[in-house]
Design a protein around this motif. Structure first.
Motif, PDB file in Angstrom:
ATOM      1  N   ILE A 294       0.859  -1.178   0.000  1.00 56.48           N
ATOM      2  CA  ILE A 294       0.000   0.000   0.000  1.00 56.48           C
ATOM      3  C   ILE A 294       0.899   1.233   0.000  1.00 56.48           C
ATOM      4  CG2 ILE A 294      -1.989  -1.105   1.084  1.00 56.48           C
ATOM      5  CD1 ILE A 294      -1.118  -0.037   3.746  1.00 56.48           C
ATOM      6  N   ASN A 295       0.356   2.368  -0.443  1.00 61.58           N
ATOM      7  CA  ASN A 295       1.188   3.556  -0.676  1.00 61.58           C
ATOM      8  C   ASN A 295       1.335   4.460   0.542  1.00 61.58           C
ATOM      9  OD1 ASN A 295      -1.525   4.346  -0.792  1.00 61.58           O
ATOM     10  ND2 ASN A 295      -1.088   6.073  -2.154  1.00 61.58           N
ATOM     11  N   VAL A 296       1.030   3.947   1.736  1.00 65.32           N
ATOM     12  CA  VAL A 296       1.237   4.702   2.970  1.00 65.32           C
ATOM     13  C   VAL A 296       1.892   3.787   3.983  1.00 65.32           C
ATOM     14  CG1 VAL A 296      -0.671   6.301   2.583  1.00 65.32           C
ATOM     15  CG2 VAL A 296      -1.091   4.144   3.787  1.00 65.32           C
ATOM     16  N   GLY A 297       2.413   4.371   5.049  1.00 62.10           N
ATOM     17  CA  GLY A 297       3.026   3.598   6.116  1.00 62.10           C
ATOM     18  C   GLY A 297       1.998   2.994   7.046  1.00 62.10           C
ATOM     19  N   SER A 298       2.474   2.542   8.191  1.00 59.22           N
ATOM     20  CA  SER A 298       1.576   1.890   9.146  1.00 59.22           C
ATOM     21  C   SER A 298       0.628   2.875   9.825  1.00 59.22           C
ATOM     22  CB  SER A 298       2.392   1.143  10.210  1.00 59.22           C
ATOM     23  OG  SER A 298       3.250   2.040  10.900  1.00 59.22           O
ATOM     24  N   THR A 299       0.964   4.184   9.804  1.00 63.13           N
ATOM     25  CA  THR A 299       0.101   5.220  10.372  1.00 63.13           C
ATOM     26  C   THR A 299      -0.030   6.358   9.364  1.00 63.13           C
ATOM     27  OG1 THR A 299       0.818   4.697  12.620  1.00 63.13           O
ATOM     28  CG2 THR A 299      -0.248   6.823  12.277  1.00 63.13           C
ATOM     29  N   LEU A 300      -1.252   6.835   9.167  1.00 62.57           N
ATOM     30  CA  LEU A 300      -1.515   7.942   8.246  1.00 62.57           C
ATOM     31  C   LEU A 300      -2.167   9.072   9.030  1.00 62.57           C
ATOM     32  CD1 LEU A 300      -1.704   9.234   5.436  1.00 62.57           C
ATOM     33  CD2 LEU A 300      -3.900   8.043   5.131  1.00 62.57           C
ATOM     34  N   SER A 301      -1.512  10.227   9.061  1.00 63.25           N
ATOM     35  CA  SER A 301      -2.066  11.413   9.727  1.00 63.25           C
ATOM     36  C   SER A 301      -2.624  12.346   8.660  1.00 63.25           C
ATOM     37  CB  SER A 301      -0.980  12.131  10.530  1.00 63.25           C
ATOM     38  OG  SER A 301      -0.487  11.289  11.553  1.00 63.25           O
ATOM     39  N   MET A 302      -3.877  12.773   8.874  1.00 59.53           N
ATOM     40  CA  MET A 302      -4.540  13.656   7.918  1.00 59.53           C
ATOM     41  C   MET A 302      -5.194  14.823   8.653  1.00 59.53           C
ATOM     42  SD  MET A 302      -6.319  11.025   5.198  1.00 59.53           S
ATOM     43  CE  MET A 302      -6.825  12.420   4.178  1.00 59.53           C
ATOM     44  N   ILE A 303      -5.282  15.977   7.970  1.00 60.87           N
ATOM     45  CA  ILE A 303      -5.936  17.170   8.515  1.00 60.87           C
ATOM     46  C   ILE A 303      -7.367  17.207   8.010  1.00 60.87           C
ATOM     47  CG2 ILE A 303      -5.912  19.695   8.551  1.00 60.87           C
ATOM     48  CD1 ILE A 303      -2.888  19.557   8.205  1.00 60.87           C
ATOM     49  N   LEU A 304      -8.261  17.523   8.887  1.00 56.58           N
ATOM     50  CA  LEU A 304      -9.672  17.591   8.539  1.00 56.58           C
ATOM     51  C   LEU A 304      -9.870  18.509   7.332  1.00 56.58           C
ATOM     52  CD1 LEU A 304     -12.531  16.721   9.432  1.00 56.58           C
ATOM     53  CD2 LEU A 304     -12.647  18.855  10.764  1.00 56.58           C
TER      54      LEU A 304
END
Length: 437
Positions: A294-304
């Motif tokens: 998958i194209n992200v790591g084990s944790t994905l942080s996103m802004i609302l």
């Protein structure tokens, strides 16, 4: 005289028994069945007749029977049709492995196809009757076909053998001798690309220097292509893949070149010692496990308020059919994960080596309530015992208010600077306009 058993005797016999047991099990750890006395082996009988239109019709009848191993004159051990297999230079039991409950046995009549000739052993006659016994291991360890020769008192002349089968009654005892065995320990093969599998084929005959012909053919798309042939009578061979020197010892195994997509098919090993013809079909299939990412790591942080494209790639798999799913579940797992419905798929991509790739993606624009959920891509394929899973945990945060204030202040300052620069020019322009009037 009875010798008293001492502790040293006990230790000796215990150790000796252990060594004997290991020798019996062999390197592979399988159980020997060489001393088995009998096997349940249903007899598939045939009723053959020529109909009014001149066509041959056959009716198959399943009958209860057993294979019994012993000597001429032995009494049947069971009140069924008994095929008594007497001692010869060929004994099918030496090739058996595993336990009796894993063996599937079947006896059939065998037609020589109009070939009338005497089998080259003592006591054989032109009118001998033939049967085949096929034993399969239920877990695919081997398939063994044994040709059983049964001597009859007199011959029935004038018709081919299948139109004059001898009558076999319930509880009949048919004394037979094993004349030839053809077996494979690779009843089916599944390998990856660029492998060199060895397709096992072995035979044994009850007399020396048999007039044997060995052939390997590949059947696919309704066609059979010859890969190898060898005749012991002429000493000539065609093709490659079989060690000719090994054929004399009964080893007709075929070694494939590095496997590619066109290697798939059914490989047929056949051994002909007139008037007998034995063969085994060995289907070969290719299989490659997918590489999943998958194209992200084990944790994905996103802004609302932001969105993210999430991609799951399955690469290098074969055959074509693969299943990719995205689902989410609460932290710590959930008994009922939610499968996502807004997933899009790329087309299958074919690579030069014959494998395929596929991508499954979706756009995520989360809310604050989505924070803490785990998103998982699950890939299923026939090459996998269990699906492959790749996951990430989602963290959603609100925009930083300090940054918002800084942005607003910067905007106001910029506007004031522009106003301070533009206002004097605007006033000077109006004053100049008044003077002209």
């Amino acid at each position: 005289m009875i010798v008293p058993r001492t502790r040293s005797h006990t230790m000796f016999w215990t150790f000796g028994g252990l060594i004997l047991a290991l020798l019996c099990l062999g390197v592979s750890g399988s159980q020997s069945l060489y001393d088995v006395q009998w096997l349940p082996c249903p007899f598939v009988d045939e009723k053959v007749h020529v109909n009014e239109e001149g066509h041959t019709e056959t009716k198959y009848i399943n009958r209860e029977a057993v294979l019994q191993f012993g000597n001429v004159g032995d009494k049947p051990l069971h009140p069924t049709i008994t095929f008594l297999v007497t001692a010869s230079k060929v004994d099918m039991r030496r090739y058996l492995e595993g336990t009796e409950d894993k063996l599937q046995c079947e006896i059939r009549r065998y037609s020589t196809g109009g070939i009338v000739m005497r089998w080259p052993t003592a006591g054989a006659q032109d009118h001998d009757v033939w049967f085949t016994s096929t034993i399969r291991h239920s877990e695919g360890l081997f398939v063994i076909t044994t040709f059983l020769r049964h001597a009859t008192a007199a011959s029935a002349e004038g018709q081919v053998d299948y139109l004059q089968w001898i009558t076999v009654n319930d509880r009949d005892l048919l004394t037979t001798s094993a004349a030839m065995v053809v077996l494979t320990r690779t009843p089916s093969v599944e390998v990856g690309f660029l492998k060199e599998p060895n397709l096992h084929c072995q035979f044994s005959v009850d007399h020396k220097l048999p007039n044997a012909t060995v052939e390997w053919r590949l059947q696919k798309h309704g066609e059979r292509n010859k890969l190898f042939s060898y005749s012991s009578r002429t000493g000539k061979s065609e093709g490659s893949g079989v060690a000719i020197k090994a054929i004399g010892a009964g080893n007709a195994s075929f070694k494939l070149p590095p496997t590619r997509k066109n290697s798939e098919g059914t490989y047929i090993c056949s051994v002909m010692v007139p008037p007998l013809y034995g063969s085994h079909d060995i289907p070969l299939t290719l299989s490659e496990q997918p590489r999943v990412s998958i194209n992200v790591g084990s944790t994905l942080s996103m802004i609302l308020g932001k969105d993210q494209k999430l991609i799951c790639d399955a690469e290098g798999y074969y055959p074509l059919d693969v299943n990719i799913e995205w689902y989410r579940e609460a932290a710590g797992g959930s008994p009922t994960p939610l499968f996502l419905k807004n997933v899009l798929y790329s087309s299958h991509r074919l690579h030069q080596d014959g494998t395929y790739s596929l991508s499954a993606f979706f756009y995520l624009q989360p809310s604050l309530e989505d924070s803490g959920y785990k998103y998982t891509c699950r890939v299923s394929h026939k090459s996998l015992l269990t699906p492959i899973r790749k996951s990430f945990s989602l963290i959603v945060t609100e925009p930083d208010s300090t940054l918002w204030y800084i942005t607003v202040i910067a905007f106001i300052i910029a506007m004031l600077v522009i106003l301070c620069y533009m206002l004097p020019q605007y006033l000077a322009g109006r004053k100049a306009a008044k003077k002209r009037f």
